[in-house]
Design a protein around this motif. Structure first.
Motif, short mmCIF file in Angstrom:
data_model
loop_
_atom_site.label_atom_id
_atom_site.label_comp_id
_atom_site.label_asym_id
_atom_site.label_seq_id
_atom_site.Cartn_x
_atom_site.Cartn_y
_atom_site.Cartn_z
N PRO A 100 31.65 14.01 -11.87
CA PRO A 100 30.85 12.77 -11.83
C PRO A 100 29.59 12.98 -11.01
CG PRO A 100 33.16 12.37 -11.29
CD PRO A 100 32.98 13.85 -11.27
N PHE A 101 28.53 12.28 -11.36
CA PHE A 101 27.26 12.46 -10.66
C PHE A 101 26.59 11.14 -10.40
CE2 PHE A 101 22.60 13.01 -10.78
CZ PHE A 101 22.48 13.78 -9.64
N ALA A 102 26.02 11.01 -9.21
CA ALA A 102 25.19 9.85 -8.86
C ALA A 102 23.88 10.37 -8.28
CB ALA A 102 25.90 8.96 -7.84
N PRO A 103 22.73 10.01 -8.87
CA PRO A 103 21.44 10.47 -8.33
C PRO A 103 21.11 9.79 -7.02
CG PRO A 103 21.09 8.90 -10.09
CD PRO A 103 22.58 9.15 -10.03
N MET A 104 19.98 10.18 -6.43
CA MET A 104 19.56 9.67 -5.12
C MET A 104 18.21 8.96 -5.26
SD MET A 104 20.54 12.95 -2.75
CE MET A 104 21.94 13.97 -3.17
N PRO A 105 18.20 7.70 -5.72
CA PRO A 105 16.92 7.00 -5.93
C PRO A 105 16.05 6.91 -4.69
CG PRO A 105 18.73 5.82 -6.98
CD PRO A 105 19.35 6.90 -6.14
N ARG A 106 16.67 6.85 -3.51
CA ARG A 106 15.86 6.76 -2.30
C ARG A 106 14.94 7.98 -2.15
NH1 ARG A 106 18.16 5.73 3.89
NH2 ARG A 106 16.11 5.85 4.93
N ARG A 107 15.44 9.14 -2.55
CA ARG A 107 14.60 10.34 -2.48
C ARG A 107 13.49 10.29 -3.51
NH1 ARG A 107 18.78 15.38 -1.09
NH2 ARG A 107 19.17 14.68 1.07
N TRP A 108 13.72 9.69 -4.65
CA TRP A 108 12.64 9.50 -5.62
C TRP A 108 11.54 8.63 -5.02
CZ3 TRP A 108 16.51 7.60 -9.87
CH2 TRP A 108 17.19 8.70 -10.42
N ARG A 109 11.94 7.53 -4.36
CA ARG A 109 10.97 6.55 -3.87
C ARG A 109 10.25 7.02 -2.61
NH1 ARG A 109 15.46 3.18 -4.87
NH2 ARG A 109 15.86 3.08 -2.65
N GLN A 225 18.73 16.28 -10.68
CA GLN A 225 18.23 15.35 -9.67
C GLN A 225 16.91 14.68 -10.06
OE1 GLN A 225 19.89 14.38 -7.18
NE2 GLN A 225 21.33 15.98 -6.60
N GLY A 226 16.16 15.27 -10.98
CA GLY A 226 14.84 14.77 -11.28
C GLY A 226 13.81 15.35 -10.32
N ALA A 227 12.72 14.61 -10.08
CA ALA A 227 11.62 15.09 -9.24
C ALA A 227 11.57 14.32 -7.93
CB ALA A 227 10.29 14.94 -9.99
N TRP A 228 11.75 15.03 -6.82
CA TRP A 228 11.63 14.45 -5.49
C TRP A 228 10.25 14.80 -4.93
CZ3 TRP A 228 16.68 17.02 -3.28
CH2 TRP A 228 17.80 16.40 -3.84
N PRO A 229 9.42 13.83 -4.58
CA PRO A 229 8.15 14.15 -3.94
C PRO A 229 8.38 14.63 -2.50
CG PRO A 229 8.45 11.77 -4.05
CD PRO A 229 9.60 12.38 -4.79
N LEU A 230 7.53 15.54 -2.06
CA LEU A 230 7.62 16.00 -0.68
C LEU A 230 6.93 14.99 0.24
CD1 LEU A 230 6.95 19.85 -0.82
CD2 LEU A 230 9.00 18.54 -1.46
N ALA A 231 7.63 14.61 1.29
CA ALA A 231 7.06 13.74 2.32
C ALA A 231 6.70 14.51 3.58
CB ALA A 231 8.04 12.61 2.66
N ALA A 259 11.56 9.96 -17.48
CA ALA A 259 11.73 9.67 -18.90
C ALA A 259 12.52 10.78 -19.59
CB ALA A 259 10.37 9.49 -19.56
N LEU A 260 12.23 12.03 -19.24
CA LEU A 260 12.93 13.16 -19.87
C LEU A 260 14.41 13.15 -19.54
CD1 LEU A 260 10.30 15.98 -19.28
CD2 LEU A 260 11.01 15.06 -21.50
N LEU A 261 14.77 12.68 -18.35
CA LEU A 261 16.17 12.69 -17.92
C LEU A 261 16.87 11.36 -18.17
CD1 LEU A 261 15.90 14.68 -14.56
CD2 LEU A 261 16.38 15.54 -16.87
N GLY A 262 16.14 10.37 -18.63
CA GLY A 262 16.75 9.07 -18.91
C GLY A 262 16.94 8.20 -17.69
N TYR A 263 16.27 8.51 -16.59
CA TYR A 263 16.33 7.66 -15.40
C TYR A 263 15.26 6.56 -15.50
CZ TYR A 263 19.20 11.30 -13.17
OH TYR A 263 20.18 12.20 -12.86
N PRO A 264 15.55 5.35 -15.02
CA PRO A 264 14.58 4.25 -15.17
C PRO A 264 13.37 4.42 -14.26
CG PRO A 264 16.46 3.54 -13.87
CD PRO A 264 16.81 4.91 -14.38
N ALA A 265 12.19 4.12 -14.79
CA ALA A 265 10.98 4.16 -13.99
C ALA A 265 11.05 3.19 -12.83
CB ALA A 265 9.76 3.87 -14.86
N SER A 266 11.82 2.10 -12.97
CA SER A 266 11.94 1.13 -11.90
C SER A 266 12.54 1.72 -10.63
CB SER A 266 12.77 -0.07 -12.36
OG SER A 266 14.08 0.36 -12.75
N ALA A 267 13.28 2.83 -10.76
CA ALA A 267 13.88 3.46 -9.58
C ALA A 267 12.84 4.10 -8.68
CB ALA A 267 14.90 4.51 -10.02
N LEU A 268 11.61 4.23 -9.17
CA LEU A 268 10.54 4.78 -8.34
C LEU A 268 9.91 3.72 -7.46
CD1 LEU A 268 8.68 7.03 -10.97
CD2 LEU A 268 10.55 7.65 -9.42
#
Length: 271
Positions: A100-109, A225-231, A259-268
């Protein structure tokens, strides 16, 4: 097959003689499946391994339960051969497991805190780009930190050129141009990165740490995981080299990745 034990003489266990793929599966549908299978085929060609039957591989994602799962595939050369000599007729061994997998939206944002690693990657063009089973360099690099606030470590080669993160690729935007390290001598060509390059002008180049310090934005990314921006970027001793404030320049590449991974843009955090 599945995740049953392999015998003591399996060449993947003994020598890292094999390949793997880690695939995001959403409600039984694999994400970037063709890119994963293409990379697996390239790796099999490089190592001289027969590929598992396409119908066998293509049936695996449908075994997943609902929701988000990660399918890990292992293909080894199997057993046989004497020492390092390969068997005349390899009989590859396929194993797989769903988790099972759960992404980390906080890291996206909010972005992530990364550091440089002491370890330098060695050059081996024959293995560059593929996901072979011998990942000791990455294991040793990941041992360099335990602090939970550090999300990833960035790896360089013997000439101090940027290559990748321990389990992700690296992209940055410098002077308005998207760039990524050249992976012809070492490193893994990620399926998310290769697919993004079909949609965005991401230029491969040889660059050192100065490129990141000059960058307006940077990301680590993979197909799970998608793309995590560097802070924040630290050196290998923990000193801060660069901070980024999250802004619109971080979101364009992320939107494509989402979009490629099917994650919602709203999570950003965008409307």
């Amino acid at each position: 097959m599945g995740d049953e034990a392999v015998p003591f003489d399996d060449r993947g266990l003994a020598y890292g003689d094999g390949l793997f793929e880690t695939v995001l599966v959403r409600d039984g549908q694999p994400v970037l499946w063709q890119a994963h299978m293409a990379r697996l085929a390239r790796g099999a060609d490089r190592l001289g391994l027969p590929m598992p039957a396409a119908e066998t591989l293509n049936a695996l994602p449908g075994r997943a339960e609902g929701g988000l799962q990660v399918l890990k595939l292992l293909v080894t050369r199997g057993s046989g051969g004497r020492g390092y000599a390969v068997p005349d007729t390899p009989r590859p061994r396929l194993r797989w497991r769903f988790s099972p997998f759960a992404p980390m939206p906080r890291r996206w944002r909010e972005g992530v805190h990364v550091r440089l690693c002491h370890l330098r990657l060695g050059h081996q063009p024959l293995l560059a780009g593929i996901k072979h089973l011998n990942r000791l360099e990455n294991v040793l690099a990941r041992r360099e930190w335990q602090a939970p606030e550090i999300a990833e470590g960035l790896l360089r080669d013997q000439q101090d050129r940027l290559v990748e993160a321990t389990s992700m690729n690296l992209v940055w935007r410098r002077h308005g141009r998207l760039e990524t390290p050249c992976l012809t001598a070492c490193g893994v060509e990620g399926t998310l990165l290769s697919t993004l390059r079909e949609h965005l002008p991401i230029h491969a180049c040889d660059a050192g740490i100065d490129a990141l310090i000059e960058a307006e934005a940077a990301w680590v990314l993979n197909s799970v995981q998608g793309a995590w921006p560097l802070a924040r970027l630290d050196d290998a001793q923990g000193g801060c080299l660069k901070r980024w404030s999250m802004g619109t320049e971080h979101r364009q590449l992320q939107r494509h990745a989402q979009a490629l991974l099917g994650y919602p843009a709203s999570a950003l955090g965008e409307a």
